[in-house]
Design a protein around this motif. Structure first.
Motif, PDB file in Angstrom:
ATOM      1  N   PRO A  36       0.806  -1.228   0.000  1.00 57.86           N
ATOM      2  CA  PRO A  36       0.000   0.000   0.000  1.00 57.86           C
ATOM      3  C   PRO A  36       0.837   1.275   0.000  1.00 57.86           C
ATOM      4  O   PRO A  36       0.455   2.265  -0.636  1.00 57.86           O
ATOM      5  CB  PRO A  36      -0.818  -0.123   1.301  1.00 57.86           C
ATOM      6  N   ILE A  37       1.973   1.259   0.709  1.00 59.44           N
ATOM      7  CA  ILE A  37       2.838   2.445   0.708  1.00 59.44           C
ATOM      8  C   ILE A  37       3.357   2.710  -0.704  1.00 59.44           C
ATOM      9  O   ILE A  37       3.365   3.865  -1.179  1.00 59.44           O
ATOM     10  CB  ILE A  37       4.008   2.268   1.696  1.00 59.44           C
ATOM     11  N   LYS A  78       0.489   4.076  -2.775  1.00 57.66           N
ATOM     12  CA  LYS A  78       0.139   5.451  -2.404  1.00 57.66           C
ATOM     13  C   LYS A  78       1.198   6.440  -2.861  1.00 57.66           C
ATOM     14  O   LYS A  78       0.869   7.543  -3.335  1.00 57.66           O
ATOM     15  CB  LYS A  78      -0.030   5.537  -0.879  1.00 57.66           C
ATOM     16  N   THR A  79       2.476   6.076  -2.727  1.00 56.41           N
ATOM     17  CA  THR A  79       3.534   6.998  -3.138  1.00 56.41           C
ATOM     18  C   THR A  79       3.556   7.228  -4.642  1.00 56.41           C
ATOM     19  O   THR A  79       4.163   8.208  -5.110  1.00 56.41           O
ATOM     20  CB  THR A  79       4.918   6.470  -2.693  1.00 56.41           C
ATOM     21  N   SER A  97      -4.809   4.760  -5.794  1.00 49.18           N
ATOM     22  CA  SER A  97      -5.709   4.404  -4.702  1.00 49.18           C
ATOM     23  C   SER A  97      -5.378   3.010  -4.185  1.00 49.18           C
ATOM     24  O   SER A  97      -5.330   2.048  -4.952  1.00 49.18           O
ATOM     25  CB  SER A  97      -7.165   4.449  -5.186  1.00 49.18           C
ATOM     26  N   VAL A  98      -5.171   2.907  -2.872  1.00 47.11           N
ATOM     27  CA  VAL A  98      -4.896   1.611  -2.252  1.00 47.11           C
ATOM     28  C   VAL A  98      -6.129   0.715  -2.330  1.00 47.11           C
ATOM     29  O   VAL A  98      -6.031  -0.492  -2.611  1.00 47.11           O
ATOM     30  CB  VAL A  98      -4.452   1.801  -0.786  1.00 47.11           C
TER      31      VAL A  98
END
Length: 492
Positions: free
Chosen positions: A273-274, A277-278, A282-283
């Protein structure tokens, strides 16, 4: 770098199902129901006296159901690997900046593997699963040993299909029993060589490449039928696992199993997820898009067996262009193993060292990282990670007898490992596509309310349907051209 407009895609089939039918026909619900029913059947079997050594009608039935499903998956592995790799390499001729995309893909494979193995090392040092292991664990060697020499020599094809026939003597009657095995690494090497040679051959190889792509479509359709019956196979596999291994086998290895699943959870639910997101994505959309493939990977324990579904969700849900996805996902299914080749061998090696009271130095920890990042291809997308573990242990000079300590719960661990593998195999192409400006953001952010896994429509059928729906021949031609564009558009 120039970018292209999003590839034209046929709209998803409208979902006209009612709420109850939608739930019952949901792939995720069917897998979940099969898991629950399989656990229940396994517990009932154990109550009736079934164990790994004691067989009953129920245990034999569950074993046959699960074993038959795994056999079906394995039967499709070799033709799928060969055609998928040849077709994926040939697809690079349609992709602009192919070398850059390939380099970025391999780089991110290495980056995510480095992160995963680092997490495994930290958890091994912190939790110390080997120090908490029971003293009644059985030590023993395994039949397959991974060493760097074996790995390198195993890359040399013995024949075109990587085929080997093993003949053994029966344990009771002395008869000879022969079995056919395929060296998956050799199949990969042959496929890569054929694919590159076909590219170099140019126009004269076009008929061969067209045939290979058509054959791949046929094999994927057959494998898709096998995937459709995954809930039945799940029921048998889970039920048989509960009977054969039971929850008591986890007692002496509870710390190790807990550390493995903690590491897998950190990679799947924190690291991925990181990264998503980076990159401005959208996660939620990533997880809802990739989850069907993750579920199948969990129950099938085979990245190759899950390959068609992984490629489908990567393209249709996550918006990765087909020309690139058809290269990156098959490559990932054979070499991208954050679960089997990074977290697991790191934690397992530390577990063995702690169990045998061997202190590891900083150089040995560095070797764990190198082996995990470089040696991922040793797992070759098949079930299990024993070869990768023995490769790690032999590189570190740790006793190979330690492998036998962990065999009892390996199938339980392999489910989680493969699920993480599959999630990573879809993640990296998504990240690279986003970084290169070729990700279809509209498709990535689209609501998941259609039938994303409806059967593929052939171009001829799509053209016919367009003709029936279009108000004029010009509209029909435009619609047919839109359908063809999905297959032939270049990725820029």
């Amino acid at each position: 770098m120039s970018t292209s407009t999003p590839t034209a895609r046929r709209p998803k089939a409208p979902d006209t199902r009612g709420p109850v039918r939608k739930l019952l026909t949901s792939f995720g619900f069917q897998i979940l129901a099969a898991l629950v029913l399989g656990i229940a059947a396994g517990l009932i079997g154990r109550q009736l006296g079934a164990t790994h050594d004691t067989h009953t009608v129920l245990s034999d039935t569950l074993d046959k159901i699960g074993g038959s499903y795994v056999t079906l998956l394995r039967a499709a592995v070799v033709p799928l690997i060969f055609t998928a790799i040849v077709a994926s390499i040939s697809n690079l001729r349609r992709v602009q900046n192919a070398a850059r995309l390939a380099g970025q893909t391999i780089l991110w494979f290495a980056i995510t593997a480095f992160i995963a193995v680092s997490i495994g090392i930290v958890l091994g040092i912190t939790i110390q699963p080997g120090a908490h292991a029971g003293t009644d664990l059985v030590k023993g060697a395994v039949a397959t040993q991974g060493t760097w020499w074996n790995f390198l020599l195993g890359l040399i094809p013995q024949n075109f299909l990587g085929l080997a026939v093993n003949t053994t003597t029966g344990p009771t009657d002395g008869t000879f029993v022969s079995g056919v095995n395929f060296n998956i690494l050799q199949v990969i090497v042959v496929a890569v060589a054929v694919g590159i040679a076909a590219l170099k051959a140019g126009r004269k190889a076009e008929p061969f490449l067209a045939f290979t792509e058509s054959l791949l479509k046929v094999i994927q359709r057959v494998l898709w039928w096998i995937i459709r019956i995954a809930p039945i196979g799940t029921f048998g596999l889970i039920g048989s696992a509960v009977i054969n291994y039971g929850w008591d086998k986890l007692t002496s290895l509870a710390w190790f199993a807990g550390a493995i699943y903690l590491g897998l959870a950190l990679v799947l639910f924190v690291v991925y997820p990181i990264l998503v997101k980076t990159h401005g994505l959208s996660v939620k959309q990533y997880f809802t898009g990739v989850w069907p493939a993750v579920q199948l990977g969990f129950v099938s324990r085979s990245s190759i067996g899950t390959l068609p579904l992984t490629e489908r969700v990567t393209e249709r849900n996550l918006g990765v262009p087909r020309g690139y996805a058809s290269f990156a996902v098959p490559l990932g299914a054979t070499t991208k193993m954050d679960g089997c080749a990074a977290i697991y061998p790191a934690l397992a090696a530390i577990f063995v060292a702690q169990f045998f009271h061997i202190d590891l130095n900083i150089m040995q920890y560095i070797l764990i990282v190198i082996v995990s990042v470089v040696g991922s291809a040793a797992t070759a997308g098949t079930t299990g990670a024993i070869v990768m573990l023995t490769l790690t242990l032999s590189t570190l000079g740790l006793p190979l007898e330690g492998v036998g300590l962990l065999l009892a719960i390996d199938p339980i661990l392999d489910m989680g490992r493969t699920a993480v593998n599959v999630a990573g195999q879809a993640l990296v192409p998504t990240i690279v596509a986003k970084r290169e400006g070729i990700l279809d953001l509209d498709l990535y952010n689209a609501p998941r309310n259609g039938l994303p896994f409806a059967e593929d429509i052939d171009d001829e059928d799509a053209a016919s349907a367009s003709t029936a729906d279009a108000g004029s021949p010009e509209d029909a031609a435009a619609a047919a051209g839109s359908a063809d564009a999905e297959e032939t558009a270049s990725v820029r």
